[in-house]
Design a protein around this motif. Structure first.
Motif, mmCIF file in Angstrom:
data_model
loop_
_atom_site.group_PDB
_atom_site.id
_atom_site.type_symbol
_atom_site.label_atom_id
_atom_site.label_comp_id
_atom_site.label_asym_id
_atom_site.label_seq_id
_atom_site.Cartn_x
_atom_site.Cartn_y
_atom_site.Cartn_z
ATOM 1 N N ILE A 7 0.853 -1.188 0.000
ATOM 2 C CA ILE A 7 0.000 0.000 0.000
ATOM 3 C C ILE A 7 0.890 1.238 0.000
ATOM 4 O O ILE A 7 1.920 1.283 0.679
ATOM 5 C CB ILE A 7 -0.900 0.022 1.266
ATOM 6 C CG1 ILE A 7 -1.745 -1.255 1.372
ATOM 7 C CG2 ILE A 7 -1.727 1.287 1.347
ATOM 8 C CD1 ILE A 7 -2.852 -1.406 0.380
ATOM 9 N N ASP A 8 0.500 2.242 -0.768
ATOM 10 C CA ASP A 8 1.184 3.540 -0.758
ATOM 11 C C ASP A 8 0.475 4.422 0.267
ATOM 12 O O ASP A 8 -0.710 4.735 0.095
ATOM 13 C CB ASP A 8 1.124 4.199 -2.142
ATOM 14 C CG ASP A 8 1.870 3.397 -3.197
ATOM 15 O OD1 ASP A 8 2.894 2.780 -2.863
ATOM 16 O OD2 ASP A 8 1.402 3.381 -4.357
ATOM 17 N N TRP A 9 1.177 4.806 1.334
ATOM 18 C CA TRP A 9 0.559 5.533 2.445
ATOM 19 C C TRP A 9 0.905 7.012 2.429
ATOM 20 O O TRP A 9 2.080 7.363 2.411
ATOM 21 C CB TRP A 9 1.030 4.953 3.784
ATOM 22 C CG TRP A 9 0.379 3.651 4.071
ATOM 23 C CD1 TRP A 9 0.897 2.415 3.844
ATOM 24 C CD2 TRP A 9 -0.927 3.452 4.596
ATOM 25 N NE1 TRP A 9 -0.018 1.464 4.194
ATOM 26 C CE2 TRP A 9 -1.144 2.068 4.663
ATOM 27 C CE3 TRP A 9 -1.937 4.322 5.018
ATOM 28 C CZ2 TRP A 9 -2.325 1.514 5.140
ATOM 29 C CZ3 TRP A 9 -3.110 3.764 5.483
ATOM 30 C CH2 TRP A 9 -3.296 2.382 5.546
ATOM 31 N N ARG A 99 -5.369 -0.518 -7.128
ATOM 32 C CA ARG A 99 -5.226 0.261 -5.901
ATOM 33 C C ARG A 99 -6.470 1.108 -5.700
ATOM 34 O O ARG A 99 -6.887 1.842 -6.597
ATOM 35 C CB ARG A 99 -4.005 1.164 -5.962
ATOM 36 C CG ARG A 99 -2.692 0.410 -6.014
ATOM 37 C CD ARG A 99 -1.499 1.367 -6.051
ATOM 38 N NE ARG A 99 -0.258 0.650 -6.167
ATOM 39 C CZ ARG A 99 0.406 0.107 -5.145
ATOM 40 N NH1 ARG A 99 -0.068 0.223 -3.924
ATOM 41 N NH2 ARG A 99 1.543 -0.542 -5.338
ATOM 42 N N LEU A 100 -7.063 0.972 -4.510
ATOM 43 C CA LEU A 100 -8.241 1.752 -4.152
ATOM 44 C C LEU A 100 -8.054 2.221 -2.718
ATOM 45 O O LEU A 100 -7.741 1.411 -1.849
ATOM 46 C CB LEU A 100 -9.508 0.890 -4.254
ATOM 47 C CG LEU A 100 -10.808 1.510 -3.746
ATOM 48 C CD1 LEU A 100 -11.211 2.719 -4.582
ATOM 49 C CD2 LEU A 100 -11.927 0.466 -3.739
ATOM 50 N N SER A 101 -8.215 3.506 -2.481
ATOM 51 C CA SER A 101 -8.166 4.052 -1.122
ATOM 52 C C SER A 101 -9.228 5.124 -0.991
ATOM 53 O O SER A 101 -9.511 5.851 -1.944
ATOM 54 C CB SER A 101 -6.808 4.697 -0.816
ATOM 55 O OG SER A 101 -5.771 3.766 -0.858
ATOM 56 N N ASP A 115 -11.125 9.958 11.807
ATOM 57 C CA ASP A 115 -10.513 10.192 10.507
ATOM 58 C C ASP A 115 -9.839 8.886 10.086
ATOM 59 O O ASP A 115 -9.056 8.320 10.849
ATOM 60 C CB ASP A 115 -9.490 11.327 10.612
ATOM 61 C CG ASP A 115 -8.939 11.759 9.279
ATOM 62 O OD1 ASP A 115 -9.415 11.294 8.227
ATOM 63 O OD2 ASP A 115 -7.993 12.572 9.278
ATOM 64 N N VAL A 116 -10.150 8.418 8.888
ATOM 65 C CA VAL A 116 -9.752 7.078 8.449
ATOM 66 C C VAL A 116 -9.164 7.131 7.044
ATOM 67 O O VAL A 116 -9.626 7.913 6.211
ATOM 68 C CB VAL A 116 -11.011 6.164 8.420
ATOM 69 C CG1 VAL A 116 -10.733 4.847 7.753
ATOM 70 C CG2 VAL A 116 -11.574 5.978 9.813
ATOM 71 N N LEU A 117 -8.188 6.283 6.775
ATOM 72 C CA LEU A 117 -7.797 5.957 5.406
ATOM 73 C C LEU A 117 -7.882 4.442 5.279
ATOM 74 O O LEU A 117 -7.219 3.714 6.024
ATOM 75 C CB LEU A 117 -6.392 6.419 5.039
ATOM 76 C CG LEU A 117 -6.067 6.082 3.573
ATOM 77 C CD1 LEU A 117 -6.492 7.226 2.661
ATOM 78 C CD2 LEU A 117 -4.629 5.737 3.369
#
Length: 171
Positions: A7-9, A99-101, A115-117
Motif C-alpha cells: 500500500i502507498d501511504w 489500488r483503491l483508497s 478520521d480514516v484511510l
C-alpha cells in the motif's frame, strides 16, 4: 524470490502513527483480480457479501461504482454514516496491481471525531492466484476504543469483508 506490492501511504495515515491500524490479506486460486475488483468497486454489491456495511449513498449523485474523487457515505462498525472520498483509484492490469483508497470522516467533538484511510491492493499472482490486501489507519478517540477491544472488531470485520469479497467474486 518474488517481492509483493505494498500500500502507498500518505504521511498523515502512516501505519503505527494513528490510534488504530489493521491489516488483512488473502491469497487464493481460481479467481482473477479484475473480477475481485468489480465486486470491490461496485458498492451496490457490498451488502450482499459483507454484513457490516449499510446506508451507502452518493450525495453528489455519483455511484454506485467507485472511481477517483467519488464522494460517498456509508455506515459501519456502529458509526453513523461516514463521509468518504476516493483518493486513489487504479484498476488492476497486466503486471499492475489495482489500488483503491478512501478517506472517511466523522465530525464532532473529541469523543466522536474519527478520521480514516482505508486502502486496498488487488493483484494477480503466478499460478492463477489473486492477492487482496486491505489496511486501514484510524485517528480519533472512537478508533482508540476499537483498538482496545479484544477481539479487535476492525481486524475481524475486515477479514469478514475479504472473505465475503472472495466468495462473491468466485461465484
Amino acid at each position: 524470490m518474488t517481492q509483493q506490492n505494498a500500500i502507498d501511504w500518505p504521511q498523515e495515515y502512516l501505519p503505527g502513527t494513528g490510534d488504530n491500524f489493521v491489516s488483512n490479506e488473502v491469497v487464493v486460486q481460481g479467481v482473477a483480480a479484475d473480477r475481485v475488483w468489480r465486486y470491490l468497486t461496485d458498492t451496490s454489491t457490498w451488502e450482499s457479501y459483507y454484513d457490516n456495511v449499510a446506508d451507502i449513498s452518493f450525495p453528489g449523485g455519483d455511484g454506485p461504482v467507485l472511481r477517483d474523487g467519488v464522494h460517498f457515505r456509508f455506515g459501519t462498525f456502529g458509526f453513523p454514516p461516514l463521509d468518504a472520498r476516493v483518493v486513489a483509484f487504479q484498476a488492476p492490469a497486466d503486471g499492475v496491481p489495482g489500488r483503491l483508497s478512501w478517506t472517511a470522516r466523522q465530525d464532532g467533538g473529541p469523543e466522536e471525531r474519527l478520521d480514516v484511510l482505508h486502502a486496498w491492493l488487488v493483484e494477480d499472482l503466478s499460478g492463477g492466484r489473486v492477492r487482496v490486501l486491505t489496511q486501514e489507519t484510524q485517528i480519533g478517540r472512537p478508533a482508540a476504543e476499537l483498538a482496545a477491544q479484544r477481539p479487535n472488531p476492525m481486524l475481524n470485520g475486515h477479514q469478514a469483508w475479504l472473505d465475503g469479497l472472495i466468495r462473491a467474486a468466485s461465484a
